[in-house]
Design a protein around this motif. Sequence first.
Motif, PDB file in Angstrom:
ATOM      1  N   ASN A 531       3.307 -31.003  -9.215  1.00  0.00           N
ATOM      2  CA  ASN A 531       3.664 -30.054 -10.272  1.00  0.00           C
ATOM      3  C   ASN A 531       4.250 -30.828 -11.438  1.00  0.00           C
ATOM      4  O   ASN A 531       4.535 -32.022 -11.338  1.00  0.00           O
ATOM      5  CB  ASN A 531       4.652 -28.993  -9.764  1.00  0.00           C
ATOM      6  N   GLY A 532       4.394 -30.155 -12.541  1.00  0.00           N
ATOM      7  CA  GLY A 532       4.924 -30.773 -13.754  1.00  0.00           C
ATOM      8  C   GLY A 532       5.226 -29.709 -14.778  1.00  0.00           C
ATOM      9  O   GLY A 532       5.186 -28.508 -14.494  1.00  0.00           O
ATOM     10  N   SER A 533       5.483 -30.136 -16.001  1.00  0.00           N
ATOM     11  CA  SER A 533       5.821 -29.185 -17.058  1.00  0.00           C
ATOM     12  C   SER A 533       5.116 -29.587 -18.347  1.00  0.00           C
ATOM     13  O   SER A 533       5.361 -30.657 -18.891  1.00  0.00           O
ATOM     14  CB  SER A 533       7.332 -29.139 -17.278  1.00  0.00           C
ATOM     15  N   HIS A 534       4.204 -28.739 -18.752  1.00  0.00           N
ATOM     16  CA  HIS A 534       3.536 -28.924 -20.038  1.00  0.00           C
ATOM     17  C   HIS A 534       3.774 -27.709 -20.937  1.00  0.00           C
ATOM     18  O   HIS A 534       2.975 -27.416 -21.826  1.00  0.00           O
ATOM     19  CB  HIS A 534       2.031 -29.130 -19.819  1.00  0.00           C
ATOM     20  N   LEU A 535       4.868 -26.990 -20.661  1.00  0.00           N
ATOM     21  CA  LEU A 535       5.110 -25.756 -21.411  1.00  0.00           C
ATOM     22  C   LEU A 535       5.333 -26.030 -22.887  1.00  0.00           C
ATOM     23  O   LEU A 535       4.859 -25.284 -23.756  1.00  0.00           O
ATOM     24  CB  LEU A 535       6.322 -25.029 -20.822  1.00  0.00           C
TER      25      LEU A 535
END
Length: 753
Positions: A531-535
């Motif tokens: 998972n990660g965060s590209h928001l």
Amino acid sequence: MGAKRYSIFYILLCINLCSITILSAFNYFVFHDMNSKVYLESFIDYNKRVTNLAFRNIDKQIMESLVDIPQLYFSDARLNEPVLLPQKRSIIDSPKAITDLVGKLEEIRKVYPYVVSMDIYYEGTGTIVTGFNKIHFPLDEKEVNQYLPWYFEFEKMGADQYFFELSDGVYPSREPVLTYVKKIFGLKGRGQTIVAAFHISPGSFQEYIDESKGCFVLAAEDGRILYQSGSDKGRSQEVLDNLKGTSTWEEPGSGARSVKMKVSGEPVTVFSNAFTLTGLSYIYYMPDYAFLADYNVKSRIFLMNFGISILFNILVLAGISYLNCSVYHKRVLVVSKQAGITIGEDRRSFDSSLTVLTDTISGLNETVKSSEEVLQQNSLRSLILNRKSDQAYGTLFSGCPFSRVCCFIVYLKERDWESLPLTGVQSGYDSRSGCGSLFLTTMDKKEVVAVIVYDGDEEEKEEQIRAALSENFRQFVEMKGFVSGVPYELNQENLRKSYLSAKEAARYRFIYYDEPFLSWEKLKIPGRKSNGSHLKMFAAIEKDINNENILDFKYHMEALKVSFQTGNYGIDYCQSTLRDLVTLLYQTIQRHQLDMWVVYGYDIREYYKQLADIEAFCDWMNRLCEVLLTNIRQKKKPESEDLKARLEQIIEEQLEKDISLDYLSDCFSLRPDVLSRTFRQLMGKGYTEYIKEKKLNRALELISQDYSMKDIAYRLGYSSPQYFIKIFKETYGITPYQYKKRQDKKKEGESIL
């Protein structure tokens, strides 16, 4: 007996020949008499639809958008635009105003590439702009005429807009141009009028219609020929004169027509259409000898081929029949003599059957030898896919002297994949590498699975195997890349596990598309982030779209690609992120009420799954965003016509005819599902409910005019009078007869009063 046999042979041959002749004659007459006229009508109708599509494209994409330019860029809603500034004051001392004006005109030139030049005369301030970037300040009428040679002629006409015929190529460009002039009235009364002229190149018509085979004519509403092309254009005026007075000419917007006429004594086929919004008429005509040339040639070729095929069938049938008879008798005699079998006078023998059996056994032996390679490949494929794996493992690895196994997936070009000699590659590896044995099979298209069994578990040995495999493949084809799985101890379950690990590593080729070699160890798949965060990046991308900033959008797409390649993310997370990005774009399309199939021609939520790598995905997204922004800008333009009024008019005129959603779709050049949604938005109710209401209102009028129920049902398209009465009662609560009685009583009461 011999004479009897030959007589039967000849009788069968004659029967076959007669059957072929009768069937051929029947097929010919059925085709010629029943299908020839239908095919000709279909041929003419097809050309009419193709030509009308070209007319619609030229009118919609070029002429109609040309007429819309003044309203779009010089409208009351755009008072602060640079193009309106010279109308209010002189800009001679304002460099920024000049720069903004030229920039806006350059934008117009990019949006309308078929406009080769543009003139604007600001009558209030006496400023003239020509050619998108030249600004003049004339001192007298002579200079005005020098810069705008069309202006005084247009003023004499006293019209608000006018199409000039094709120029001689001197002004405003070296090529002939078609000029449209529009007078635009300002907000502050007299002295603020703007006169704009737009010069378009007739060459843009050639993108939509073939002017080499026929003659194309563009005519104004008053009958002037604005443009004509083609080798036979000298007769354009005669064709136009013949069309005047017909329904095609008198009823613009009635649809495309095909007309047969004689021009200078020669039969000519004419296709024409007139459009209400632009007031222009489009004509395309060809002499019949040219128009029907392909049809006539195909008919002659059909007849010639038909005759040749009949003759060929007869000759082949006769030759094969005679050859079979002759070879049969000779073969029986020769083989029987070699075998020492005496043939009696009746010439009957079973030796011919024994000969066929002998040949079959010999051929079967060769087939078994050649099928061993295919059997080995199928066994390996079954083992990998876990189908009959016990039997396949025994076939391949029974008595194998090696202890370890590693699977590779090799990617080739499609043409190399189809022609790759698997046996040659496998034999070459076994004889040259010294690194175990190689087994090959094909799986998905452009993929070859290589299974190598070997001894030793040193990392150096595994590097030698990879190098040997790569070098051996390059002896035969050009590799696009290959992927290595995890090495295991050789057994049935571990072989499949090694293949599955290679298959999982191969999924990362989507991200690392330019890497020639990937492996499970190199990718460190178990340690990758799920998972990660590209928001923040998504928010920036959404902001780019809303701000119509394509450059920043491309920058953020490139940053997304780099983050995938360097961020140690798992492939499932990357693909999920891309899916969310496509969903974001889809929601933007929905928010702006754009029809995705009309804009792109496909569903973007499914199309992106076909893309091979992240580079192709980013290129596709950049193109997608450019098209989306273009459509968003176009949707902001004010509507050029009252669609609701046109729908009501057509329905009112065609109510007592066979009017359907498909018919209305053709009238507005829209897909039925698009028109259905638009219809509900405009009318506040669905198409079926609206038509039902209109028909029942018309039925009330016809009942008042003493029409019978049968006549009313027939005129309004109901299947029967009973069905009409049922619908009437469901809507109004009474039958048509009861309604008629009430109307009659009401009239009697009024007459008594």
